[in-house]
Design a protein around this motif. Structure first.
Motif, PDB file in Angstrom:
ATOM      1  N   MET A   1       0.831  -1.180   0.000  1.00  0.00           N
ATOM      2  CA  MET A   1       0.000   0.000   0.000  1.00  0.00           C
ATOM      3  C   MET A   1       0.869   1.235   0.000  1.00  0.00           C
ATOM      4  SD  MET A   1      -3.461  -0.066   2.152  1.00  0.00           S
ATOM      5  CE  MET A   1      -3.869  -1.792   2.192  1.00  0.00           C
ATOM      6  N   LEU A   2       0.264   2.361  -0.174  1.00  0.00           N
ATOM      7  CA  LEU A   2       0.961   3.582  -0.499  1.00  0.00           C
ATOM      8  C   LEU A   2       0.951   4.608   0.620  1.00  0.00           C
ATOM      9  CD1 LEU A   2       1.972   4.918  -3.243  1.00  0.00           C
ATOM     10  CD2 LEU A   2      -0.345   5.691  -3.461  1.00  0.00           C
ATOM     11  N   LEU A   9       5.544  10.723 -10.393  1.00  0.00           N
ATOM     12  CA  LEU A   9       5.331  10.437 -11.806  1.00  0.00           C
ATOM     13  C   LEU A   9       6.072   9.175 -12.236  1.00  0.00           C
ATOM     14  CD1 LEU A   9       5.596  14.039 -13.287  1.00  0.00           C
ATOM     15  CD2 LEU A   9       3.535  12.754 -12.710  1.00  0.00           C
ATOM     16  N   GLN A  10       6.992   8.690 -11.405  1.00  0.00           N
ATOM     17  CA  GLN A  10       7.744   7.481 -11.729  1.00  0.00           C
ATOM     18  C   GLN A  10       7.040   6.215 -11.238  1.00  0.00           C
ATOM     19  OE1 GLN A  10       9.571  10.375 -10.691  1.00  0.00           O
ATOM     20  NE2 GLN A  10       9.777  10.579 -12.896  1.00  0.00           N
ATOM     21  N   TYR A  11       5.895   6.355 -10.592  1.00  0.00           N
ATOM     22  CA  TYR A  11       5.153   5.217 -10.091  1.00  0.00           C
ATOM     23  C   TYR A  11       3.942   4.946 -10.963  1.00  0.00           C
ATOM     24  CZ  TYR A  11       7.741   5.286  -5.691  1.00  0.00           C
ATOM     25  OH  TYR A  11       8.723   5.238  -4.742  1.00  0.00           O
ATOM     26  N   TYR A  12       3.526   3.696 -10.952  1.00  0.00           N
ATOM     27  CA  TYR A  12       2.229   3.360 -11.512  1.00  0.00           C
ATOM     28  C   TYR A  12       1.286   3.158 -10.327  1.00  0.00           C
ATOM     29  CZ  TYR A  12       3.200  -1.513 -10.275  1.00  0.00           C
ATOM     30  OH  TYR A  12       3.484  -2.657  -9.585  1.00  0.00           O
ATOM     31  N   TYR A  13       0.011   3.294 -10.577  1.00  0.00           N
ATOM     32  CA  TYR A  13      -1.009   3.146  -9.548  1.00  0.00           C
ATOM     33  C   TYR A  13      -2.070   2.184 -10.059  1.00  0.00           C
ATOM     34  CZ  TYR A  13       1.438   7.178  -7.839  1.00  0.00           C
ATOM     35  OH  TYR A  13       2.430   8.006  -7.391  1.00  0.00           O
ATOM     36  N   VAL A  14      -2.661   1.437  -9.142  1.00  0.00           N
ATOM     37  CA  VAL A  14      -3.669   0.450  -9.518  1.00  0.00           C
ATOM     38  C   VAL A  14      -4.656   0.297  -8.354  1.00  0.00           C
ATOM     39  CG1 VAL A  14      -2.322  -1.549  -8.679  1.00  0.00           C
ATOM     40  CG2 VAL A  14      -3.978  -1.852 -10.550  1.00  0.00           C
ATOM     41  N   GLN A  54      -6.034  -1.191 -14.354  1.00  0.00           N
ATOM     42  CA  GLN A  54      -4.742  -1.722 -14.772  1.00  0.00           C
ATOM     43  C   GLN A  54      -3.669  -0.761 -14.279  1.00  0.00           C
ATOM     44  OE1 GLN A  54      -4.362  -4.637 -16.552  1.00  0.00           O
ATOM     45  NE2 GLN A  54      -6.562  -4.881 -16.296  1.00  0.00           N
ATOM     46  N   PRO A  55      -2.446  -1.236 -14.028  1.00  0.00           N
ATOM     47  CA  PRO A  55      -1.388  -0.316 -13.599  1.00  0.00           C
ATOM     48  C   PRO A  55      -1.237   0.839 -14.597  1.00  0.00           C
ATOM     49  CG  PRO A  55      -0.661  -2.578 -13.356  1.00  0.00           C
ATOM     50  CD  PRO A  55      -1.977  -2.620 -14.096  1.00  0.00           C
ATOM     51  N   VAL A  56      -1.278   2.071 -14.081  1.00  0.00           N
ATOM     52  CA  VAL A  56      -1.268   3.255 -14.934  1.00  0.00           C
ATOM     53  C   VAL A  56      -0.519   4.379 -14.225  1.00  0.00           C
ATOM     54  CG1 VAL A  56      -3.513   4.063 -14.069  1.00  0.00           C
ATOM     55  CG2 VAL A  56      -2.763   4.752 -16.338  1.00  0.00           C
ATOM     56  N   GLY A  57       0.142   5.218 -14.993  1.00  0.00           N
ATOM     57  CA  GLY A  57       0.831   6.378 -14.447  1.00  0.00           C
ATOM     58  C   GLY A  57      -0.048   7.616 -14.496  1.00  0.00           C
ATOM     59  N   ILE A  58       0.341   8.623 -13.743  1.00  0.00           N
ATOM     60  CA  ILE A  58      -0.434   9.866 -13.690  1.00  0.00           C
ATOM     61  C   ILE A  58      -0.515  10.516 -15.062  1.00  0.00           C
ATOM     62  CG2 ILE A  58      -0.409  12.230 -12.779  1.00  0.00           C
ATOM     63  CD1 ILE A  58       0.361  11.038 -10.092  1.00  0.00           C
ATOM     64  N   ALA A  59       0.591  10.548 -15.797  1.00  0.00           N
ATOM     65  CA  ALA A  59       0.588  11.180 -17.125  1.00  0.00           C
ATOM     66  C   ALA A  59      -0.424  10.508 -18.051  1.00  0.00           C
ATOM     67  CB  ALA A  59       1.986  11.138 -17.742  1.00  0.00           C
ATOM     68  N   GLU A  60      -0.533   9.196 -17.961  1.00  0.00           N
ATOM     69  CA  GLU A  60      -1.487   8.468 -18.802  1.00  0.00           C
ATOM     70  C   GLU A  60      -2.929   8.781 -18.402  1.00  0.00           C
ATOM     71  OE1 GLU A  60      -2.241   3.891 -20.326  1.00  0.00           O
ATOM     72  OE2 GLU A  60      -0.576   4.321 -18.966  1.00  0.00           O
ATOM     73  N   ILE A  61      -3.172   8.911 -17.107  1.00  0.00           N
ATOM     74  CA  ILE A  61      -4.507   9.284 -16.630  1.00  0.00           C
ATOM     75  C   ILE A  61      -4.863  10.678 -17.142  1.00  0.00           C
ATOM     76  CG2 ILE A  61      -5.897   9.842 -14.593  1.00  0.00           C
ATOM     77  CD1 ILE A  61      -4.246   7.698 -13.077  1.00  0.00           C
ATOM     78  N   VAL A  62      -3.930  11.614 -17.014  1.00  0.00           N
ATOM     79  CA  VAL A  62      -4.158  12.994 -17.467  1.00  0.00           C
ATOM     80  C   VAL A  62      -4.449  13.022 -18.963  1.00  0.00           C
ATOM     81  CG1 VAL A  62      -3.056  15.248 -17.786  1.00  0.00           C
ATOM     82  CG2 VAL A  62      -2.875  14.068 -15.584  1.00  0.00           C
ATOM     83  N   THR A  63      -3.679  12.300 -19.749  1.00  0.00           N
ATOM     84  CA  THR A  63      -3.883  12.266 -21.203  1.00  0.00           C
ATOM     85  C   THR A  63      -5.279  11.735 -21.528  1.00  0.00           C
ATOM     86  OG1 THR A  63      -1.531  11.976 -21.615  1.00  0.00           O
ATOM     87  CG2 THR A  63      -3.029  11.294 -23.373  1.00  0.00           C
ATOM     88  N   SER A  64      -5.693  10.687 -20.856  1.00  0.00           N
ATOM     89  CA  SER A  64      -7.024  10.121 -21.104  1.00  0.00           C
ATOM     90  C   SER A  64      -8.122  11.115 -20.753  1.00  0.00           C
ATOM     91  CB  SER A  64      -7.217   8.843 -20.281  1.00  0.00           C
ATOM     92  OG  SER A  64      -6.370   7.830 -20.728  1.00  0.00           O
ATOM     93  N   GLU A  97       7.000   0.989  -8.563  1.00  0.00           N
ATOM     94  CA  GLU A  97       7.853   1.732  -9.478  1.00  0.00           C
ATOM     95  C   GLU A  97       7.620   1.255 -10.898  1.00  0.00           C
ATOM     96  OE1 GLU A  97      11.888   2.821  -8.384  1.00  0.00           O
ATOM     97  OE2 GLU A  97      11.527   1.737  -6.511  1.00  0.00           O
ATOM     98  N   ASP A  98       7.777   2.177 -11.821  1.00  0.00           N
ATOM     99  CA  ASP A  98       7.607   1.877 -13.240  1.00  0.00           C
ATOM    100  C   ASP A  98       8.797   1.052 -13.722  1.00  0.00           C
ATOM    101  OD1 ASP A  98       7.278   1.769 -15.950  1.00  0.00           O
ATOM    102  OD2 ASP A  98       7.470   3.923 -16.285  1.00  0.00           O
ATOM    103  N   HIS A  99       8.551  -0.199 -14.011  1.00  0.00           N
ATOM    104  CA  HIS A  99       9.588  -1.062 -14.565  1.00  0.00           C
ATOM    105  C   HIS A  99       9.174  -1.468 -15.967  1.00  0.00           C
ATOM    106  CE1 HIS A  99      11.946  -1.389 -10.934  1.00  0.00           C
ATOM    107  NE2 HIS A  99      10.841  -1.610 -10.252  1.00  0.00           N
ATOM    108  N   GLY A 100       8.866  -0.465 -16.774  1.00  0.00           N
ATOM    109  CA  GLY A 100       8.477  -0.745 -18.144  1.00  0.00           C
ATOM    110  C   GLY A 100       7.013  -1.120 -18.302  1.00  0.00           C
TER     111      GLY A 100
END
Length: 102
Positions: A1-2, A9-14, A54-64, A97-100
């Motif tokens: 947990m967080l 921005l280097q983390y993904y969230y789910v 699904q695991p997603v980053g903040i930038a991807e959420i913002v873009t959507s 952490e974002d591992h690709g």
């Protein structure tokens, strides 16, 4: 947990496990099995919750969100970070952490 971890921005969230979510008139409401609390996520919060399936980053959420709603990027980023912080503080999401993955 967080809990007590800075949003990055280097983390993904789910989505965390143990939450029951229902659609009520276009807004999402959630019951956390772990803490017994109800949350009204609203329309946009509900959309963010869907993106967190699904695991997603903040930038991807913002873009959507920017492609779906009329909102300025900076405002959207601030609101998404604030919402993610609330979900984190309540123990409703997990991160890593974002591992690709993104």
């Amino acid at each position: 947990m967080l809990k007590n971890q800075a949003i990055s921005l280097q983390y993904y969230y789910v989505q965390g496990k143990g939450n029951i979510v229902s659609d009520m008139g276009g807004e999402k409401v959630m019951l956390s099995i772990h803490n017994g609390k109800y949350y009204n996520l609203g329309e946009i919060g509900g959309r963010i919750w869907e993106l967190l399936s699904q695991p997603v980053g903040i930038a991807e959420i913002v873009t959507s969100l920017m492609s779906e709603y009329e909102v300025e990027q900076r405002e959207c980023e601030l609101e998404v970070i604030s919402f993610i912080e609330m979900l984190s503080k309540e123990g409703l999401i997990e991160s890593g952490e974002d591992h690709g993955l993104l």
